[in-house]
Scaffold this active site. Structure first.
Site, short mmCIF file in Angstrom:
data_model
loop_
_atom_site.label_atom_id
_atom_site.label_comp_id
_atom_site.label_asym_id
_atom_site.label_seq_id
_atom_site.Cartn_x
_atom_site.Cartn_y
_atom_site.Cartn_z
CD GLU A 8 -2.71 -2.15 -1.50
OE1 GLU A 8 -1.81 -2.95 -1.77
OE2 GLU A 8 -2.55 -1.22 -0.67
CG HIS A 48 1.57 1.75 -6.51
ND1 HIS A 48 2.85 1.75 -6.00
CD2 HIS A 48 1.14 3.03 -6.47
CE1 HIS A 48 3.18 3.00 -5.67
NE2 HIS A 48 2.16 3.79 -5.94
C1 GRF Z 1 0.58 -2.69 0.22
O1 GRF Z 1 0.00 -1.42 0.39
C2 GRF Z 1 1.13 -2.80 -1.19
O2 GRF Z 1 0.37 -2.17 -2.15
C3 GRF Z 1 2.42 -2.08 -1.07
O3 GRF Z 1 2.91 -2.43 0.20
C4 GRF Z 1 1.83 -2.83 1.05
C5 GRF Z 1 2.13 -4.24 1.41
O4 GRF Z 1 1.21 -4.80 2.22
N1 GRF Z 1 3.25 -2.29 -2.21
P1 GRF Z 1 1.28 -6.34 2.54
O5 GRF Z 1 2.73 -6.75 2.69
O6 GRF Z 1 0.62 -7.09 1.43
O7 GRF Z 1 0.54 -6.49 3.85
#
Ligand code: GRF
Length: 229
Positions: free
Chosen positions: A178, A108
């Site tokens: 992330e 998240h």
């Molecule tokens: C990321 O910020 C994730 O945390 C959120 O949506 C975004 C998705 O990015 N849930 P991706 O599809 O992995 O590029």
């Protein structure tokens, strides 16, 4: 044992890519392989990425895609033992949660439990952070339960919020984190090695001397000099 991971994604799939790239870079030391990518959206870029990487890509059954696949059937066929949500915008069906207890996690783009819940995804999260006046945001990896963004927090990585930030610049800073936090947490959760031994200079783990298992995964906190990198 190398765990077999299914990734569920609704969008761009950059977290999927980061996970696949990380596991590939670990070669024979890797703890997992992504064996399946499934999406609720037929046109999701995540599915293209999966195909390019030679992975099985599937569209999930929904009102929009009545011919889509049943996720549990797919997971059984592919002998999946771990599920990662990477930008997946739906609740996970209950039968999957019961077949994979403590084996479904999500990334998240904020520090849970704040800025979470139904409708709080993508740019909305970062806009809400900026409107709140918070000076710190970040990424969280947590176990998934039957409510959005509520399961047990496994790992968090803070990033600063700058006075000049827009939702886009903040999203980009959080997304970079992330991409590192998700693979490191999966690796820690699968227990192959202590993340403290990682070559990654920005992350370390406060690991309680506890029984092995989920409780072994502690909060990842970058040292101060790593903030915002
Ligand atoms: C990321 O910020 C994730 O945390 C959120 O949506 C975004 C998705 O990015 N849930 P991706 O599809 O992995 O590029």
């Amino acid at each position: 044992m190398i765990a077999r991971i299914a990734v569920l994604a609704s969008g761009g799939g950059s977290n999927l890519q980061a996970l696949v790239d990380y596991l590939t870079s670990r070669g024979g030391e890797r703890t997992a392989d992504v064996v399946l990518v499934a999406s609720d959206r037929p046109g999701a870029r995540a599915l293209e990425r999966a195909e390019r990487a030679g992975l099985q890509a599937a569209v999930l059954r929904s009102a929009r895609s009545p011919d889509g696949c049943d996720p549990l059937e797919l997971f059984r066929q592919q002998r999946v033992d771990f599920v990662a949500l990477a930008g997946f915008l739906r609740l996970v069906p209950k039968e999957i949660l019961s077949e994979y207890p403590s084996r479904v996690l999500n990334v998240h783009p904020a520090l849970l439990p704040s800025f979470a819940g139904p409708g709080m995804y993508g740019e909305r999260v970062h806009r809400a952070v900026l409107e709140s006046g918070a000076r710190v945001s970040g990424a969280t990896v947590h176990l998934v339960d039957d409510e959005y963004d509520r399961g047990r927090i496994l790992a968090q990585w803070p990033v600063p919020v700058l006075a000049t930030d827009t939702p886009e610049t903040l999203a980009a800073r959080v997304l970079r984190v992330e991409h590192r936090l998700l693979p490191l947490t999966i690796e820690a959760l699968l227990g192959a090695r202590d993340v403290r031994a990682s070559a990654d200079p920005l992350a370390f783990v406060l690991r309680p001397a506890a029984a092995p298992g989920v409780d072994d995964v502690a909060i990842l906190i970058p040292p101060a000099r790593g903030l915002g990198s």
